[in-house]
Design a protein around this motif. Structure first.
Motif, PDB file in Angstrom:
ATOM      1  N   ARG A   1       0.936  -1.056  -0.078  1.00 27.47           N
ATOM      2  CA  ARG A   1      -0.045  -0.172  -0.067  1.00 27.47           C
ATOM      3  C   ARG A   1       0.931   1.340   0.156  1.00 27.47           C
ATOM      4  O   ARG A   1       0.559   2.276  -0.569  1.00 27.47           O
ATOM      5  N   SER A   2       1.996   1.110   1.048  1.00 31.87           N
ATOM      6  CA  SER A   2       2.624   2.312   0.951  1.00 31.87           C
ATOM      7  C   SER A   2       3.437   2.703  -0.273  1.00 31.87           C
ATOM      8  O   SER A   2       3.554   3.952  -0.931  1.00 31.87           O
ATOM      9  N   LEU A   3       3.881   1.649  -1.063  1.00 32.36           N
ATOM     10  CA  LEU A   3       4.529   1.780  -2.601  1.00 32.36           C
ATOM     11  C   LEU A   3       3.349   2.355  -3.535  1.00 32.36           C
ATOM     12  O   LEU A   3       3.787   3.463  -4.196  1.00 32.36           O
ATOM     13  N   VAL A   4       1.914   1.968  -3.583  1.00 24.84           N
ATOM     14  CA  VAL A   4       1.158   2.075  -4.411  1.00 24.84           C
ATOM     15  C   VAL A   4       0.492   3.619  -4.206  1.00 24.84           C
ATOM     16  O   VAL A   4       0.109   4.249  -5.225  1.00 24.84           O
ATOM     17  N   GLU A   5       0.323   3.918  -2.880  1.00 24.17           N
ATOM     18  CA  GLU A   5      -0.428   5.173  -2.587  1.00 24.17           C
ATOM     19  C   GLU A   5       0.734   6.069  -1.770  1.00 24.17           C
ATOM     20  O   GLU A   5       0.613   7.000  -2.262  1.00 24.17           O
ATOM     21  N   GLY A   6       1.056   5.766  -0.776  1.00 22.85           N
ATOM     22  CA  GLY A   6       1.973   6.760  -0.252  1.00 22.85           C
ATOM     23  C   GLY A   6       2.885   7.138  -0.948  1.00 22.85           C
ATOM     24  O   GLY A   6       3.599   8.557  -0.897  1.00 22.85           O
ATOM     25  N   LEU A   7       3.776   6.775  -1.691  1.00 22.01           N
ATOM     26  CA  LEU A   7       4.967   7.062  -2.566  1.00 22.01           C
ATOM     27  C   LEU A   7       4.482   7.066  -4.092  1.00 22.01           C
ATOM     28  O   LEU A   7       5.278   7.123  -4.869  1.00 22.01           O
ATOM     29  N   SER A   8       2.957   7.181  -4.283  1.00 19.57           N
ATOM     30  CA  SER A   8       2.561   7.196  -5.719  1.00 19.57           C
ATOM     31  C   SER A   8       3.139   8.200  -6.623  1.00 19.57           C
ATOM     32  O   SER A   8       3.039   8.184  -7.777  1.00 19.57           O
ATOM     33  N   SER A   9       3.426   9.447  -5.900  1.00 19.92           N
ATOM     34  CA  SER A   9       4.100  10.419  -6.722  1.00 19.92           C
ATOM     35  C   SER A   9       5.461  10.723  -7.050  1.00 19.92           C
ATOM     36  O   SER A   9       5.969  11.335  -7.861  1.00 19.92           O
ATOM     37  N   ASP A  10       6.249   9.730  -6.539  1.00 22.00           N
ATOM     38  CA  ASP A  10       7.459   9.595  -6.664  1.00 22.00           C
ATOM     39  C   ASP A  10       8.057   8.831  -7.434  1.00 22.00           C
ATOM     40  O   ASP A  10       7.330   7.711  -7.885  1.00 22.00           O
ATOM     41  N   ARG A  11       9.451   8.889  -7.898  1.00 22.08           N
ATOM     42  CA  ARG A  11      10.065   7.787  -8.785  1.00 22.08           C
ATOM     43  C   ARG A  11      11.038   6.923  -7.720  1.00 22.08           C
ATOM     44  O   ARG A  11      11.976   7.530  -7.228  1.00 22.08           O
TER      45      ARG A  11
ATOM     46  N   GLY B   1       6.823  -1.743  -7.491  1.00 19.40           N
ATOM     47  CA  GLY B   1       7.755  -0.579  -7.474  1.00 19.40           C
ATOM     48  C   GLY B   1       7.928  -0.054  -8.713  1.00 19.40           C
ATOM     49  O   GLY B   1       8.251   1.324  -8.966  1.00 19.40           O
TER      50      GLY B   1
ATOM     51  N   VAL C   1      11.551  11.794  -2.303  1.00 18.74           N
ATOM     52  CA  VAL C   1      11.514  11.721  -0.816  1.00 18.74           C
ATOM     53  C   VAL C   1      12.588  11.293  -0.020  1.00 18.74           C
ATOM     54  O   VAL C   1      12.905  11.710   0.955  1.00 18.74           O
TER      55      VAL C   1
END
Lengths: 430, 430
Positions: free
Chosen positions: A141-151, A214, A292
Motif C-alpha cells: 500500500r505504501s508503495l502504491v499510494e503513499g509514494l505514488s507521486s515519486d520515482r 515499484g 522523498v
C-alpha cells in the motif's frame, strides 16, 4: 448499518485461524470502519474433525471448495491454503464467479500474479495481497499510494525473518551458522526444512512482488540473482564488524536509467544504515525515492496475527470498495516494458576476504591487479596467520561495475600468491 | 486518457515550489497512475515580482485567492500558505465551492481539523493532509488503511526533525544544547526562532493529528502534556548512555482500556528500541497494534521535496477518487468519545538524577521514600562528587503510576539529604 458482508475462507491453518480470530475479536471496530457487519460464512478444510486453536462452529466447515466459490451470498474469498496449483485454480474460479479475493500467498503472486490480477480486472473484482510481503508491514500500500507521486530508484528489503534471526544471533553471540540454525529450529523461528529461507528463495519471491509494483514491470523469479546465507561464516561477520559493517540478507531492487537489477544476497551495510538496526526476526523494507529520499517500513514479517492484520486490512479495503461500487479499479498491472541491467550497468562496492602467501611483494601483486582493472580500494586489512606462512587479506573496493569486479575475482583466484578467496560480498550504502 | 485535472495552488514558498516542480517533472508517471494530465492552473502569491527557485509562467500567478476559489475549471486546491486564519478561511471557501483540498498545514489541522473535515464531507469533497505529519512518511495512510483491521494501543513519534538533530548531535559529539542549537541554526536545521520546535509544540500538533486518527477521538492541543528539550543536559545524556538508554523527544499516545494519554517529552528509550536508531533530522513513527505488534515508519520529516511527495500523493488520491466518483467518502471523522487517562492510569518507568549529601544513611533515606510509595527501583548509580561533600544519585524506577511518582518527586525535593533534583525523565520501553 449496511448489509452483512460474507466471507468464504479457504484454509484454516495458521493464517486462516488468525483471520477468523481477528474478524471475531475486532467485529465492533470493523463495523465502525466499514459500516456493516462482516461474517465468515464458510471455511474450506481438509479434515473436518481436526482439533483447532480457534473456536469455529463446525457447521461452517466444508471439504468442498465449490460450497464457497458457488455460494452467491459470499462476496469475498480469502485464500489461506498456500501452495501453487490448487490455490491458483481456486482464486481464478472465485474471480470468474465475481468474488473479490484476498491472499497471503507470495509463492503464487510471485509466480503468476500478473495472470491473476488480469483476471481480477476483467471481472471487476479486487485482488489484494498485502500479507504476501513482509507480513504485518503495509508496504505494498505504501508503495502504491503513499509514494505514488515519486520515482522509486532503490528498494532494499530484509524480507525473510528466519535468515535475519540467524544473522542477528551469529553476529551478537559469535556463533556459527549451523549452531544458530539448530537453535532457531528448536525455537520455531526456522522450519524443519529451512531450504527456501536460508537459500534466499523466499526473499526472492517477495522481491519479485515488490519490484513488479515499484517499477511497474512484470518481473519473474528468473530475473532475481539469488544467493542464501549458508556460506556466511563467523570470520566474515567478525571482519565486517571491524570495518563498520553489518551483515544482512538483502533483497535489492535498483533502477538506473530505466533498467533494473534484482538480487537477494548476503550484503554488508554500514552500521548507520537504517536496515542495520533491524534485528531478530523483524522485517523492514527500505525505499529510496528520487524526491522523498530515504524511507523505511519496519515490522513483523510473519506470525499468525501480524499476517492476519494485513489480510483483514485488505478485506476492509475490499469492503470499502464494495460500498463505493469501485471494486477492480485499483488493480494495478505493470505498465512498463521490463528492462534488466547488464553486468556493466551494475555498480557496487565489494568485500573480499582471501588467504595469501606471506611473502615479499604478495600484497602488491594483488593491489596491482585491482589497479589494472581500474578498481580502487577503500579499505584494507592484512593480518598474518599465526604459525603459517600465510596472511589473511580483506579488501573493500570503491564502487566498480560488476563486470570488472567478476573479471578481477577470477584473475585473483588464478594468482600464485593467492591461496584461496574465502568469501566475497556486496557492500551497499544509501 | 481522461480530461486534464486542474490544480489551484495557494502559496509558492518552499512547499508550493516543490509541488510545482514535482507535478512538472513527474508528469509522465502521474499520467500513467491516474490516466489523465495534471496541470497547475493558478497560483496565489503575495508578491508578483519576486524571484523564485522554480520556473513558473508569470501568467499563472495571482494575488487574488478568488481567482482560484471561483475558477470553475479548478478541481483541486492545494493549500501551502501555512498559518491559521487565512488558510482556514480559504480552505473552507474552497470546500464550499466543491473543490477538493490537499494541505500540509499541521497547525491548522491540529487546531481545527474536525471542522474542516466536516465541511469536506458535507460538500462531498476530499480533504487530505498526509504531509502535515512526518513529511515524506505515509503514516496517516498507514494508520487508516494498512493497520485498519487492528486496535492501536501505542504510538510513539519522533516527529520533529530539529530536536532530533539536536539530541543526536548532543549525544554523538558530547556537546551542550546551546552549542548544537547554534550550529543547527547555521546549517538551516533550526529556525531563527526555534521556540515551537525546541519547546515541543510542533511535535504536539502532530501528535494531536496522529492520536485523533489512531484512536478515532477528537483531541486538541490542550490534551497534550508538553515539554521541550531545552533543559536536557550533557550529564543527563551521559548517564542515560551508561544505563543503556537513548534520549529522544518522543510524542507518546497510549491507550489502555479505552482511555488515552498524549504527551511530548524528552524520553529515555532502551538502545535496542527501533526509535533509538532514528538519528539526525529523520522522523519515525512507531505504532504498536494489538495484533500486529511493533511496526515503525521512518523517513524525512520535512524538506521541500519530501513534503511535496506527500502533497502530490494526496493529489493522486483525490484524482483517483474523482475518476471513480467517490470523493468525500474516505473523509474520516472521530467516532469515539474522548477519554483521557488520569494520573492514576498512567504507568511508566522514570529516571531521576539528583545531588545528595554524602553522609551516612542518606542513600537509605531516599530508597525508603520510594519503598513507602510502593515504587521499586530497577537501576541505581551513586557517585561521589569530587571535592564536595556530595554525591550524584541516578535512579531508574520500575513501572509505577504517575500519581505515586509525582508525590514521590515532591517529597524527595523536601528531604534534608537531597540537595537538588537535577532532572527527571520518563523511560519508555516497547
Amino acid at each position: 448499518m449496511g448489509e452483512t458482508v460474507s466471507v468464504g475462507l479457504l484454509g484454516l491453518g495458521t493464517v486462516g485461524s488468525g483471520v477468523v480470530q481477528m474478524i471475531t475479536d475486532h467485529q465492533k471496530e470493523l463495523q465502525q470502519r466499514i459500516g456493516c457487519p462482516v461474517e465468515v460464512r464458510k471455511i474450506l478444510v481438509q479434515d473436518m474433525e481436526k482439533e483447532r486453536d480457534v473456536q469455529v462452529d463446525s457447521s461452517l466447515l466444508t471439504k468442498d471448495a465449490d460450497d464457497i466459490i458457488f455460494d452467491s451470498d459470499i462476496d469475498v474469498v480469502i485464500e489461506a491454503i498456500g501452495g501453487i496449483e490448487k490455490a491458483q485454480s481456486l482464486i481464478l474460479k472465485a474471480l470468474n464467479n465475481k468474488k473479490h479475493v484476498v491472499t497471503a500467498n507470495k509463492d503464487l503472486m510471485a509466480l503468476n500474479g500478473g495472470e491473476l490480477l488480469s483476471a481480477a480486472r476483467e471481472n471487476d473484482c479486487d485482488l489484494f495481497y498485502e500479507a504476501s510481503v513482509a507480513g504485518g508491514i503495509p508496504i505494498l500500500r505504501s508503495l502504491v499510494e503513499g509514494l505514488s507521486s515519486d520515482r522509486i530508484t532503490k528498494m532494499m528489503g530484509i524480507v525473510n525473518g528466519t535468515t535475519n534471526y540467524i544473522l542477528t544471533k551469529m553476529s551478537k553471540n559469535k556463533l556459527s551458522f549451523e549452531d544458530v540454525l539448530k537453535k532457531a529450529q528448536e525455537l520455531g523461528f526456522a522450519e524443519a526444512d529451512p531450504t527456501s529461507d536460508i537459500e534466499g528463495l523466499d526473499a526472492a519471491r517477495k522481491m519479485v512482488i515488490l519490484s513488479t509494483l515499484g517499477y511497474s514491470m512484470k518481473f519473474g523469479l528468473e530475473d532475481v540473482d539469488v544467493e542464501g546465507i549458508t556460506r556466511v561464516s563467523e570470520e566474515d561477520i567478525a571482519y565486517s564488524k571491524r570495518l563498520g559493517y553489518t551483515m544482512k540478507l538483502i533483497g535489492l531492487a535498483k533502477a538506473d536509467n530505466g533498467s533494473v537489477e534484482i538480487s537477494v544476497q548476503p550484503t554488508l551495510l554500514p552500521n548507520e544504515h537504517p536496515l542495520s538496526s533491524v534485528n531478530d526476526e523483524y522485517n523492514a523494507v527500505y525505499v529510496y525515492g528520487e524526491a522523498v529520499g530515504e524511507t523505511m517500513f519496519y515490522g513483523p514479517g510473519a506470525g499468525q496475527l501480524p499476517t492476519a492484520t494485513a489480510v483483514v486490512a485488505d478485506l476492509v479495503a475490499v469492503i470499502k470498495n464494495m460500498r463505493l461500487g469501485v471494486n477492480g479499479k485499483s488493480v494495478i498491472l505493470p505498465q512498463n516494458e521490463k528492462k534488466l541491467k547488464t553486468a556493466e550497468d551494475i555498480d557496487s562496492k565489494y568485500f573480499l576476504r582471501m588467504i595469501v602467501k606471506d611473502e615479499a611483494g604478495a600484497f602488491s601483486v594483488i593491489t596491482n591487479l585491482f589497479k589494472e582493472q581500474g578498481i580502487s580500494l577503500e579499505k584494507l586489512i592484512q593480518e598474518p596467520l599465526v604459525n603459517q606462512k600465510q596472511a589473511e587479506v580483506v579488501i573493500v573496493t570503491h564502487k566498480t561495475n560488476q563486470k570488472a569486479y567478476e573479471e578481477t575475482y577470477n584473475r585473483l583466484r588464478d594468482l600464485d600468491v593467492v591461496v584461496e578467496v574465502k568469501s566475497r560480498y556486496r557492500v551497499e550504502e544509501v
